[in-house]
Structure formats: C-alpha cells, structure tokens
Design a protein around this motif. Structure first.
Motif, short mmCIF file in Angstrom:
data_model
loop_
_atom_site.label_atom_id
_atom_site.label_comp_id
_atom_site.label_asym_id
_atom_site.label_seq_id
_atom_site.Cartn_x
_atom_site.Cartn_y
_atom_site.Cartn_z
N GLN A 198 31.84 31.72 -24.43
CA GLN A 198 30.99 31.62 -25.68
C GLN A 198 31.78 32.13 -27.13
O GLN A 198 31.85 31.54 -27.92
N LYS A 233 22.88 26.94 -30.57
CA LYS A 233 22.35 26.38 -29.57
C LYS A 233 23.35 25.29 -29.01
O LYS A 233 23.41 25.45 -27.66
N ALA A 275 26.55 27.09 -27.40
CA ALA A 275 25.83 27.87 -26.10
C ALA A 275 25.91 26.72 -24.96
O ALA A 275 26.30 26.87 -23.75
N ARG A 284 28.41 26.46 -21.59
CA ARG A 284 28.05 26.50 -20.18
C ARG A 284 28.80 25.24 -19.51
O ARG A 284 29.08 25.63 -18.27
#
Length: 307
Positions: A75, A228, A231, A235
C-alpha cells in the motif's frame, strides 16, 4: 488518428455501439490476443514455469512475518508511485497516427521500462527480503511510469485523474485471483466492473482538488474515496507481489535471477497495460458492447478448442 480527448472517458457509455464503425481484422486480432492474455493465470505461472517449481511449494518457504509485512509495504509503495505520477506527469508527445503504430509504440515503451526495472531486481536478488522496503517503492514507481507511457501511446490524457487511477488499476491484473468464481465469466471484465465505481468516485474527488491538495490528502489519509481505491488495488497487487517474492526466495536465484524475475514482472504489467488501454481505446471508437462481445467471442473460441 488516435485522439487525446481532454475528458478521456475511459469508461465509454453503453448504448452507442450501433452508431460506431465495426472492428477491422487487425483490431479483432488484438481483442483476441487481449482475451488470451488477460484471462490467463498471471505473473506467478510464468515465473514458476521459468524456475520449474510449483507456487505452493515455495509458499511454505516464506516466513509468516514476511507475508504479514508485505501488505503494508504494497500500500505504501502504491501511494509513493501515485504521488510520483502526480508530481511528474510526462510531457505530452505526438501520438501515433494509426492503429499499428499505436500497437508497436506501446510494445516498445514496455520493453524500455522492463530493462530499467530489471536493475532493481538484481539488488533484490543480492540482498533478498531485506531489500524489499527499498526495492519495492522504487520498482513500483518505475513500473507505473512504464504503464503511464503505454497509456499515453493509446491517446490517454495523463493529466486526467481517471487515467492516472486506471494506470494504478493495471497492477490488479497480475494475480491469478478472479473476482468471479464462475469459469464462464471473464476475470478481466469482472475485475473492471468491480473497480469501475470506486475509480469513478476517487477520480471525481481528484478532479476537484489541486495536485498539492491531493498529495497532502494521500500523506494524511484524508481522502476516503482515494484511499479506498488504493487499498483495493493493493490487495490484488499484494498477491502478485507475494508470488514475485516467493520466486526471488529460491536459493538459486541470486542477483542474475532477481533481475530476470523483476524483468518478467515488469514485462507482464507492460503487456497488461497495452491490452487494457488498447481495449479502452477500441471501446471508445467502436462502442463498449462491440468490443466486449468480441472479447467474449474470443473466450468461447478458446473454450471450444479445449473440447
């Protein structure tokens, strides 16, 4: 001529396909190539074939503490890369004037950045996992620059926040994990649907802010929509990165192998960018329905050949 529309709507509206020209044979061939690449297993399968070792065997060799640490590093690396992209948007260059030039110039751009990123892989191979906190932000930033260059060759406006986030989105295309459990569904098209709304929201936020405000918001975490999407991309990218780290953890890899793995990693994302932005370009010119219908047709042909 490829157009560099200032609005650069990378998500063309549905319902306009019938009024736009049909795909020509070169474009159909490109869509079929894109379907084969984007809906196939990602970087891990290529790396494991190169090393001759199954991914599950290597998974056991990676310490749990390292697996836990990778998430935070990914991240942070994506944030660093996005900040660098916003600060140093490449100067606009003359765009290719025809389809074949766009395809070839996007290939060339990808190869140049692959060679550059290979150097950081050599460092990673020499120092192993200890080099990851330094090597990852550097290589991610260089790869994002390469992805952005590819987007530019397809006529995308790199000043457009939507395009900048689309460049970041390409990092999600390196994992074997699909947002759909149905083998009849396209992993790539399913992924685009899954990310479409959050990318829209984040780009809308970015469009209303100055570069300085955006950079401050990233640094402080004060932009929920933008954080958001970062993130969510992190992932997916984490899975591909873990696979890369596993490959580099093989004792025989070393500096030379590390450079090879990094080059393979960068080359994969360069190709993913070429097909992703090439498809977006075609959708803009020929309609989303036409291009995605041909994409689905390519998948049906591939499935039929297996029978």
């Amino acid at each position: 001529m490829l157009q560099n529309d200032a609005s650069c709507n990378v998500y063309p509206k549905i319902g306009t396909a019938m009024s736009l020209p049909a795909l020509n044979q070169d474009e159909i061939k490109f869509v079929h190539e894109a379907a084969r690449f984007l809906d196939n297993p990602g970087f891990a399968m290529r790396a494991m074939n190169l090393l001759g070792q199954p991914i599950d065997a290597l998974q056991k060799k990676l310490p749990a503490s390292v697996q836990d640490k990778i998430g935070g590093l990914v991240q942070k690396a994506l944030q660093t890369a996005l900040v660098a992209a916003i600060k140093t948007v490449p100067a606009k260059s003359e765009k290719p004037t025809n389809w074949r030039d766009a395809v070839e110039s996007s290939k060339k751009s990808g190869r140049i950045h692959t060679a550059t990123v290979a150097v950081t892989g050599a460092v990673g191979g020499l120092f192993g996992l200890l080099a990851l906190p330094v090597e990852l932000p550097l290589s991610t930033t260089m790869m994002l620059r390469g992805i952005s260059d590819v987007a530019g060759h397809w006529g995308m406006d790199l000043d457009d926040p939507n395009v900048q986030l689309q460049c970041l989105y390409v990092f999600t295309l390196g994992s074997t994990q699909s947002p759909s459990d149905d083998e009849n569904d396209s992993a790539y098209l399913g992924s685009r649907i899954a990310f479409e709304q959050i990318i829209r929201s984040a780009s809308t936020y970015m469009a209303k802010k100055s570069a300085k405000e955006i950079l401050r918001a990233i640094d402080t975490g004060a932009a929920p929509a933008l954080m958001k999407v970062i993130a969510r991309i992190a992932r997916s990218f984490e899975l591909a990165l873990t696979e890369k780290v596993l490959a580099e953890s093989v004792p025989i890899v070393g500096a030379v192998g590390g450079a090879t793995i990094n080059a393979l990693f960068c080359d994969y994302f360069g190709q993913a960018a070429r097909y992703h932005f090439g498809l977006l370009h075609l959708e803009k010119n020929h309609g989303r329905e036409h291009v995605q219908a041909e994409f689905a047709n390519a998948r049906l042909i591939k499935k039929a050949t297996r029978v």
